[in-house]
Design a protein around this motif. Structure first.
Motif, PDB file in Angstrom:
ATOM      1  N   LEU A 122       0.836  -1.196   0.000  1.00 23.12           N
ATOM      2  CA  LEU A 122       0.000   0.000   0.000  1.00 23.12           C
ATOM      3  C   LEU A 122       0.872   1.248   0.000  1.00 23.12           C
ATOM      4  CD1 LEU A 122      -2.631   1.634   0.301  1.00 23.12           C
ATOM      5  CD2 LEU A 122      -2.408   1.291   2.790  1.00 23.12           C
ATOM      6  N   HIS A 123       1.812   1.321   0.912  1.00 24.75           N
ATOM      7  CA  HIS A 123       2.669   2.507   0.996  1.00 24.75           C
ATOM      8  C   HIS A 123       3.459   2.713  -0.299  1.00 24.75           C
ATOM      9  CE1 HIS A 123       1.631   2.329   5.235  1.00 24.75           C
ATOM     10  NE2 HIS A 123       2.150   3.542   5.368  1.00 24.75           N
ATOM     11  N   GLU A 124       4.027   1.642  -0.835  1.00 22.57           N
ATOM     12  CA  GLU A 124       4.789   1.781  -2.082  1.00 22.57           C
ATOM     13  C   GLU A 124       3.891   2.242  -3.225  1.00 22.57           C
ATOM     14  OE1 GLU A 124       8.586  -1.184  -1.458  1.00 22.57           O
ATOM     15  OE2 GLU A 124       6.756  -2.065  -2.279  1.00 22.57           O
ATOM     16  N   SER A 125       2.650   1.784  -3.260  1.00 20.62           N
ATOM     17  CA  SER A 125       1.733   2.196  -4.330  1.00 20.62           C
ATOM     18  C   SER A 125       1.357   3.676  -4.216  1.00 20.62           C
ATOM     19  CB  SER A 125       0.467   1.334  -4.318  1.00 20.62           C
ATOM     20  OG  SER A 125      -0.415   1.713  -3.272  1.00 20.62           O
ATOM     21  N   MET A 126       1.584   4.266  -3.046  1.00 20.88           N
ATOM     22  CA  MET A 126       1.245   5.672  -2.814  1.00 20.88           C
ATOM     23  C   MET A 126       2.495   6.557  -2.792  1.00 20.88           C
ATOM     24  SD  MET A 126      -2.051   5.634  -2.667  1.00 20.88           S
ATOM     25  CE  MET A 126      -2.488   7.206  -1.950  1.00 20.88           C
ATOM     26  N   GLY A 127       3.588   6.070  -3.373  1.00 21.93           N
ATOM     27  CA  GLY A 127       4.779   6.898  -3.547  1.00 21.93           C
ATOM     28  C   GLY A 127       5.842   6.775  -2.478  1.00 21.93           C
TER      29      GLY A 127
END
Length: 162
Positions: A122-127
């Motif tokens: 999730l965090h990686e998908s949000m930058g």
């Protein structure tokens, strides 16, 4: 929507659920609302609700009281077990990122147990980008045993706040 005192019981119950799951936090007991509230940045505490209940929450905490680090905050995000996989986390994380940038924060960081792959994704998908894994960051008291836990360190730098 903003996290308000009337959300306290549900927010803390969701936090307790994360504690009980064993892969969300080093905490072993849920704090009081006063302690929880005092540790979060005003204006950067959000809940996602449906008509009847809080589905999840996100909040930012200061990383230091030194003025030079005033633009850096740590992200906490917890989703009710029944609401996982429904986009609640993405909505909340996006909203707290927007809130942080409106508030002049230039860096968000997250410390996540490597076993919590869904949160890392999730965090990686949000930058957010993975900076690395800090080994043996602390002893985790869980399920009647004490084990060393690693913590993945992720960071997001704002393109808006420079």
């Amino acid at each position: 929507m903003p996290m308000l005192p009337e959300h306290a019981d549900e927010v803390l119950a969701i936090f307790q659920s994360g504690i009980d799951g064993g892969n969300a936090t080093f905490e072993t007991a849920c704090p009081t609302w006063a302690a929880f509230d005092a540790g979060k940045l005003a204006g950067h505490r959000l809940v996602a609700r449906d008509a009847d209940r809080v589905l999840g929450w996100a909040a930012l905490s200061p990383t230091s009281d030194r003025p030079v680090f005033a633009g850096i905050a740590e992200v906490s995000i917890y989703i009710h077990p029944d609401a996982r996989g429904r986009g609640v986390g993405r909505t909340l994380l996006g909203a707290v990122i927007d809130s942080s940038e409106r508030g002049g924060l230039w860096t968000l960081q997250a410390g996540i147990f490597p076993e919590n792959a869904a949160s890392i994704r999730l965090h990686e998908s949000m930058g957010f980008r993975m900076l690395g894994v800090r080994e043996r960051m602390g002893r985790h008291e869980f399920g009647g045993r004490s084990v060393w836990r690693d913590v993945a360190l992720l960071e997001r730098r704002s393109d808006v706040v420079v």
